[in-house]
Design a protein around this motif. Structure first.
Motif, short mmCIF file in Angstrom:
data_model
loop_
_atom_site.label_atom_id
_atom_site.label_comp_id
_atom_site.label_asym_id
_atom_site.label_seq_id
_atom_site.Cartn_x
_atom_site.Cartn_y
_atom_site.Cartn_z
N LEU A 31 0.20 -0.73 7.44
CA LEU A 31 0.32 -2.15 7.16
C LEU A 31 0.94 -2.27 5.77
N ASP A 32 2.13 -2.81 5.73
CA ASP A 32 3.01 -2.79 4.55
C ASP A 32 3.14 -4.22 4.05
N VAL A 33 2.66 -4.48 2.82
CA VAL A 33 2.62 -5.85 2.30
C VAL A 33 3.20 -5.91 0.89
N PRO A 34 3.59 -7.12 0.43
CA PRO A 34 4.04 -7.26 -0.97
C PRO A 34 2.96 -6.81 -1.93
N PHE B 138 -0.86 0.30 3.42
CA PHE B 138 -2.21 0.61 3.85
C PHE B 138 -2.12 1.47 5.12
N PHE B 139 -2.58 2.71 5.05
CA PHE B 139 -2.54 3.63 6.18
C PHE B 139 -3.80 3.44 7.02
N TYR C 165 8.60 4.46 10.54
CA TYR C 165 8.20 5.49 9.59
C TYR C 165 8.10 4.87 8.22
N VAL C 166 7.42 5.55 7.31
CA VAL C 166 7.38 5.15 5.90
C VAL C 166 7.48 6.42 5.06
#
Length: 245
Positions: free
Chosen positions: A114-117, A148-149, A188-189
């Motif tokens: 979960l990828d956030v500012p 957030f993993f 992916y990240v």
């Protein structure tokens, strides 16, 4: 009320100091040859890795793509999904044979992200900590994102029920999605330690030794924080959209 406010201020201050204090240690570890150890620790936690591009001295990407849209952020092989592995020997070979390479982790297999500012993520992290909610690994990217993993939502028996990342965004179009991005199948990240153009980096805030949580336990906090970040109240429909998986 003042005591409660003071306690919260103290908690936020300690957490902010802790967040700021993580990076120098990791940078020192990477400079001392700890890059391989960090990658192996990530793989040992079950996150599959594959080599990625890296920044060059002229702020470009190490790949030969003219005008690369994601410099230093993408895997070097088109077969990255099948190439991604947690095998220690393979990761050691990659790390030693490609000393400048970044690494990505393929999402949607074991874990999602979960990828956030950054501002929204820091607010959510403080609220999660205050509420006693278990938070797993968290990485920070110097370009203003907090990752957030979490556990993946699983493998549905019906292939048509897969929720691919393209319903949210593709890694190459991520900049078009400034709010919450749910990296799952097909995405992916970067994993720390990773270098970005302009002397920026990706580093751990909470390391991979922390167990992966269920994404739904974090989702409400993250969507609320993202809604405040863009200056609007959360739409219940928006809060529920990831559940379509």
């Amino acid at each position: 009320m003042s005591a409660e406010s003071g306690g919260r201020t103290g908690l936020q201050g300690k957490l902010s100091q802790w967040l700021r204090g993580r990076r120098p240690k990791e940078a020192a570890a990477a400079d001392d040859g700890g890059r391989e150890a960090l990658l192996l620790a990530t793989a040992s936690a079950g996150l599959p890795l594959a080599p990625a591009a890296y920044p060059t001295a002229d702020y470009r990407c190490s790949c030969d793509r003219v005008g690369c849209p994601t410099p230093a952020r993408h895997p070097v092989s088109f077969a990255w999904q099948t190439q991604s592995t947690t095998d220690r020997a393979q990761i050691e070979r990659w790390a030693r044979n490609q000393p400048q390479a970044n690494f990505i982790t393929a999402t949607g297999m074991v874990h999602d992200v979960l990828d956030v500012p950054l501002e929204a993520g820091q607010e959510a992290l403080e609220r999660l900590h205050a509420a006693g909610v278990e938070v797993g690994p968290v990485a920070e990217s110097d370009d203003g994102r907090l990752l957030f993993f979490t556990l993946t939502r699983g493998t549905p028996e019906d292939e048509d029920e897969w929720w691919p990342c393209e319903l949210d965004c593709h890694p190459e179009t991520a900049d078009e999605h400034p709010g919450l991005r749910w990296h799952c199948r097909g995405s992916y990240v970067l994993v720390p330690p990773a270098r970005l153009p302009g002397d920026q980096a990706v580093h751990w805030v909470r390391g991979p030794e922390h167990p992966l949580p269920d994404p739904l336990s974090l989702l409400e906090y993250l969507t609320d924080a993202c809604a405040r970040y863009v200056g609007q109240e959360p739409d219940p429909a928006d809060t529920a959209w990831p559940l379509r998986r």
